[in-house]
Design an enzyme around this catalytic site. Structure first.
Site, mmCIF file in Angstrom:
data_model
loop_
_atom_site.group_PDB
_atom_site.id
_atom_site.type_symbol
_atom_site.label_atom_id
_atom_site.label_comp_id
_atom_site.label_asym_id
_atom_site.label_seq_id
_atom_site.Cartn_x
_atom_site.Cartn_y
_atom_site.Cartn_z
ATOM 1 N N ASP A 1 26.097 1.402 27.959
ATOM 2 C CA ASP A 1 26.594 0.323 28.821
ATOM 3 C C ASP A 1 25.736 -0.928 28.716
ATOM 4 O O ASP A 1 26.244 -2.040 28.585
ATOM 5 C CB ASP A 1 26.616 0.780 30.279
ATOM 6 C CG ASP A 1 27.704 1.800 30.546
ATOM 7 O OD1 ASP A 1 28.600 1.965 29.696
ATOM 8 O OD2 ASP A 1 27.662 2.427 31.621
ATOM 9 N N GLU B 1 22.718 2.849 32.250
ATOM 10 C CA GLU B 1 24.124 3.162 32.469
ATOM 11 C C GLU B 1 24.565 2.542 33.787
ATOM 12 O O GLU B 1 23.867 2.632 34.796
ATOM 13 C CB GLU B 1 24.351 4.674 32.492
ATOM 14 C CG GLU B 1 24.335 5.308 31.114
ATOM 15 C CD GLU B 1 25.405 4.726 30.189
ATOM 16 O OE1 GLU B 1 26.610 4.815 30.529
ATOM 17 O OE2 GLU B 1 25.047 4.164 29.134
ATOM 18 N N LYS C 1 27.208 2.642 36.752
ATOM 19 C CA LYS C 1 28.148 3.570 37.360
ATOM 20 C C LYS C 1 28.495 3.108 38.773
ATOM 21 O O LYS C 1 27.764 2.340 39.384
ATOM 22 C CB LYS C 1 27.554 4.984 37.410
ATOM 23 C CG LYS C 1 27.321 5.590 36.036
ATOM 24 C CD LYS C 1 28.621 5.699 35.275
ATOM 25 C CE LYS C 1 28.401 6.046 33.811
ATOM 26 N NZ LYS C 1 29.581 5.714 33.001
#
Length: 252
Positions: free
Chosen positions: A83, A114, A116
């Site tokens: 990401d 990452e 999320k």
């Protein structure tokens, strides 16, 4: 009268904290808007990644590039899609760029994050696996020539891994025993070093212990934790471009 100027004169620390809290609120609203208005999960994820990338580009020094992508090594092995990659754009070019797609040489990577919607065991395991896919790649390092001679090849530093999210799913937030246990089980290539839940706080794992920042101002706290860790790494190693060339020619 400039209210911000007056506030900085009266209490500079409060002024600085309030300014960063306002910045955090802008990011929170952007993430909230995407979750309420975007009906495709994949697109929503990409938009949220872009919001976090924008903030990181704003606050990290220009020596750091910030983008999504895939990490590649001199053998042609690749990581999972990452990401957010924080990498060296000055001495190490990205490869085979197409629109938003790029390969980042493993030697150029400082950190991988990452993005999320929340922090929970599932997403932490997911982020750990993504980090492992990067850390297991081979990184080269060669001496650097200069006018006075040659600097020896730089030792490879450990790549930072983390998670950025809006919320944390455990009822007691980042102070949850479950977070401590989950992070404690992530070791070696799967270690998670730091993270942030905008609604709660930032955290980092240091010398095997979990350290939490105070609630409120989690964005600023995370940025300063990240800046400190990046600063401690110094510069990336010099790439052995002959190794990459040998792989292309079949002479590896």
């Amino acid at each position: 009268m400039n209210k911000a100027k007056e506030a900085s004169k009266i209490d500079g620390r409060t002024f600085l904290r309030d300014a960063f809290v306002a910045e955090q609120e802008v990011l929170r609203l952007q993430l909230a808007l995407s979750s309420k208005s975007i009906t495709h999960n994949g697109v929503m994820g990409e938009v949220n990644e872009a919001h976090f990338i924008e903030v990181l580009r704003k606050y990290l020094p220009n020596r750091y590039g910030v983008a999504q992508g895939i990490v590649v090594d001199c053998n042609g092995a690749t990581s999972d899609q990452i990401d957010i990659i924080i990498f060296d754009p000055q001495y190490t070019p990205t490869l085979l760029d197409q629109q938003s797609h790029r390969f980042v040489p493993a030697e150029a990577v400082y950190a991988v994050l990452e993005a999320k919607p929340s922090i929970n065991k599932q997403y932490l395991d997911y982020a750990a696996n993504k980090a492992a896919s990067v850390r297991r790649l081979e990184r080269t390092s060669v001496p650097i020539r200069h006018a006075g001679g040659e600097h020896p090849a730089k030792a490879l530093f450990p790549i930072i891994a983390g998670i950025v999210a809006t919320d944390v799913e455990w009822a007691d937030g980042c102070a949850s025993k479950s977070l401590i246990e989950t992070l404690g089980a992530l070791t070696g290539e799967r270690e998670i070093n730091l993270g942030i839940a905008l609604s709660d706080c930032a955290f980092q794992v240091k010398e095997g212990s979990l350290h939490l920042t105070e609630k409120g101002g989690s964005l600023a706290a995370f940025l300063f934790l990240l800046l400190g860790r990046l600063q401690a790494l110094g510069t990336v190693p010099a790439v052995d471009w002959e190794r990459y060339g040998a792989a292309l020619s079949g002479n590896a």
